[in-house]
Design a protein around this motif. Structure first.
Motif, PDB file in Angstrom:
ATOM      1  N   GLY A  61      48.035  71.725 -54.699  1.00  0.00           N
ATOM      2  CA  GLY A  61      48.030  73.158 -54.981  1.00  0.00           C
ATOM      3  C   GLY A  61      46.761  73.889 -54.570  1.00  0.00           C
ATOM      4  N   LYS A  64      46.136  72.972 -48.882  1.00  0.00           N
ATOM      5  CA  LYS A  64      46.148  72.139 -47.672  1.00  0.00           C
ATOM      6  C   LYS A  64      47.291  72.559 -46.725  1.00  0.00           C
ATOM      7  CE  LYS A  64      46.528  68.383 -50.099  1.00  0.00           C
ATOM      8  NZ  LYS A  64      46.440  69.006 -51.439  1.00  0.00           N
ATOM      9  N   THR A  65      48.489  72.694 -47.307  1.00  0.00           N
ATOM     10  CA  THR A  65      49.641  73.068 -46.473  1.00  0.00           C
ATOM     11  C   THR A  65      49.463  74.472 -45.903  1.00  0.00           C
ATOM     12  OG1 THR A  65      50.964  71.749 -47.993  1.00  0.00           O
ATOM     13  CG2 THR A  65      52.169  73.136 -46.450  1.00  0.00           C
ATOM     14  N   THR A  66      48.941  75.371 -46.742  1.00  0.00           N
ATOM     15  CA  THR A  66      48.753  76.751 -46.295  1.00  0.00           C
ATOM     16  C   THR A  66      47.722  76.815 -45.165  1.00  0.00           C
ATOM     17  OG1 THR A  66      49.199  77.353 -48.596  1.00  0.00           O
ATOM     18  CG2 THR A  66      48.413  79.099 -47.155  1.00  0.00           C
ATOM     19  N   ASN A 121      47.559  64.519 -50.857  1.00  0.00           N
ATOM     20  CA  ASN A 121      46.786  64.621 -52.091  1.00  0.00           C
ATOM     21  C   ASN A 121      46.582  63.242 -52.710  1.00  0.00           C
ATOM     22  OD1 ASN A 121      49.306  64.212 -53.363  1.00  0.00           O
ATOM     23  ND2 ASN A 121      49.668  66.417 -53.425  1.00  0.00           N
ATOM     24  N   GLU A 185      48.180  81.817 -58.122  1.00  0.00           N
ATOM     25  CA  GLU A 185      49.305  82.572 -57.555  1.00  0.00           C
ATOM     26  C   GLU A 185      50.393  82.729 -58.618  1.00  0.00           C
ATOM     27  OE1 GLU A 185      51.325  80.624 -54.305  1.00  0.00           O
ATOM     28  OE2 GLU A 185      52.444  82.423 -53.788  1.00  0.00           O
TER      29      GLU A 185
HETATM   30  P1  ATP Z   1      50.216  69.782 -52.289  1.00  0.00           P
HETATM   31  O1  ATP Z   1      49.112  68.759 -52.207  1.00  0.00           O
HETATM   32  O2  ATP Z   1      50.897  69.775 -53.621  1.00  0.00           O
HETATM   33  O3  ATP Z   1      51.169  69.750 -51.132  1.00  0.00           O
HETATM   34  P2  ATP Z   1      48.671  71.947 -51.142  1.00  0.00           P
HETATM   35  O4  ATP Z   1      47.229  71.641 -51.303  1.00  0.00           O
HETATM   36  O5  ATP Z   1      49.271  71.703 -49.814  1.00  0.00           O
HETATM   37  O6  ATP Z   1      49.504  71.244 -52.278  1.00  0.00           O
HETATM   38  P3  ATP Z   1      49.694  74.614 -50.860  1.00  0.00           P
HETATM   39  O7  ATP Z   1      51.112  74.190 -50.784  1.00  0.00           O
HETATM   40  O8  ATP Z   1      49.017  75.037 -49.609  1.00  0.00           O
HETATM   41  O9  ATP Z   1      48.853  73.483 -51.572  1.00  0.00           O
HETATM   42  O10 ATP Z   1      49.519  75.809 -51.907  1.00  0.00           O
HETATM   43  C1  ATP Z   1      50.485  76.067 -52.899  1.00  0.00           C
HETATM   44  C2  ATP Z   1      50.558  77.568 -53.147  1.00  0.00           C
HETATM   45  O11 ATP Z   1      49.340  78.037 -53.719  1.00  0.00           O
HETATM   46  C3  ATP Z   1      50.797  78.367 -51.887  1.00  0.00           C
HETATM   47  O12 ATP Z   1      51.913  79.192 -52.124  1.00  0.00           O
HETATM   48  C4  ATP Z   1      49.554  79.204 -51.684  1.00  0.00           C
HETATM   49  O13 ATP Z   1      49.905  80.528 -51.408  1.00  0.00           O
HETATM   50  C5  ATP Z   1      48.810  79.133 -53.005  1.00  0.00           C
HETATM   51  N1  ATP Z   1      47.374  78.876 -52.756  1.00  0.00           N
HETATM   52  C6  ATP Z   1      46.718  77.705 -52.936  1.00  0.00           C
HETATM   53  N2  ATP Z   1      45.429  77.823 -52.570  1.00  0.00           N
HETATM   54  C7  ATP Z   1      45.272  79.090 -52.144  1.00  0.00           C
HETATM   55  C8  ATP Z   1      44.169  79.840 -51.609  1.00  0.00           C
HETATM   56  N3  ATP Z   1      42.944  79.278 -51.431  1.00  0.00           N
HETATM   57  N4  ATP Z   1      44.378  81.135 -51.280  1.00  0.00           N
HETATM   58  C9  ATP Z   1      45.595  81.710 -51.432  1.00  0.00           C
HETATM   59  N5  ATP Z   1      46.672  81.062 -51.919  1.00  0.00           N
HETATM   60  C10 ATP Z   1      46.524  79.774 -52.275  1.00  0.00           C
END
Ligand code: ATP
Length: 227
Positions: A61, A64-66, A121, A185
């Motif tokens: 969360g 990373k994906t974003t 993660n 969010e």
């Molecule tokens: P996972 O390890 O569970 O896959 P992740 O690190 O890939 O998670 P994301 O999927 O990129 O996390 O983020 C989840 C949500 O939180 C997205 O919808 C994103 O918009 C929001 N989010 C997380 N970090 C940020 C940030 N730094 N700025 C804006 N939005 C964020």
């Protein structure tokens, strides 16, 4: 390309501005994906080989994906997410694609124009095959948001929201130390729902709506993770 047949492939709409905090990391990714395209002749002149693989790791969360989507958007490159065995109904297609990508990463010539950005993660269980030397030139940690990042994340996710004069995003950022970006969010979206629940014709989300949600949430990060 034919190797991606059967996998949902798209250029994402997410931009760097949609991500709060992480300035240095965004710059590193920007350079890794944009420079080889923008300055390809300079790369050739100096004999620099472009980054071929980047692995992002860090708690869930925290974007990373974003980040991977924003990088793909910046390069106008296709993005597809391979989520692994259990969560996918397309196992065979996705696994075939992953194998193909990894093989491409091993061949210098074939890999031209391909940058693989992977995220996990659970760094301890990264497939040994993925970590073969030469595949990932950069392993980057994506940390939980600090105070400034939390403020920026709250700004991003209230951008399209009418918020009341009494809402102090700086103070909310201070009060949400163990929140991930995803939880911040969620906080913004839920505050909107609370405002609607209070009055279905509401036009503004006020501080009390944010506070109600904040007090009901239990953040998922631990003190150890934010040290
Ligand atoms: P996972 O390890 O569970 O896959 P992740 O690190 O890939 O998670 P994301 O999927 O990129 O996390 O983020 C989840 C949500 O939180 C997205 O919808 C994103 O918009 C929001 N989010 C997380 N970090 C940020 C940030 N730094 N700025 C804006 N939005 C964020």
């Amino acid at each position: 390309p034919s190797i991606t047949r059967g996998v949902a492939v798209d250029i994402p709409k997410v931009t760097w501005e949609d991500i709060g905090g992480l300035k240095d990391l965004k710059r590193k990714l920007q350079q890794a994906v944009e420079w080889p395209i923008k300055y390809s002749t300079a790369f050739e002149r100096l004999g620099i080989s472009p980054t071929r693989g980047i692995l992002l790791h860090g708690p869930p969360g925290c974007s990373k994906t974003t980040l991977a989507k924003a990088a793909a958007h910046a390069a106008q490159a296709c993005f597809f997410s391979l989520r692994g065995r259990n969560s996918s109904s397309n196992v065979t297609v996705e696994e075939r694609l992953l194998t193909t990508l990894l093989t491409e990463m091993d061949g210098l010539e074939e890999a031209k124009g391909i940058l693989v950005l992977a995220a996990t993660n659970r760094p301890n269980v990264i497939d040994a095959a993925l970590m073969r030397p030469g595949r990932f030139d950069k392993v980057l940690y994506v940390p939980p948001p600090d105070l400034e990042a939390r403020y920026e994340i709250l700004c991003v996710h209230t951008r399209k929201m009418q918020i009341g004069d009494d809402v102090d995003l700086g103070r909310i950022a201070e009060d949400t130390e163990l929140f991930t970006g995803a939880e911040l969010e969620g906080l913004c979206m839920e505050a909107g729902i609370v405002a609607l629940r209070e009055n279905i014709s509401a036009t503004v989300v006020c501080d009390r709506h944010f506070q109600t949600v904040k007090n009901s949430l239990k953040p998922s990060l631990t003190e150890a993770e934010i040290d």
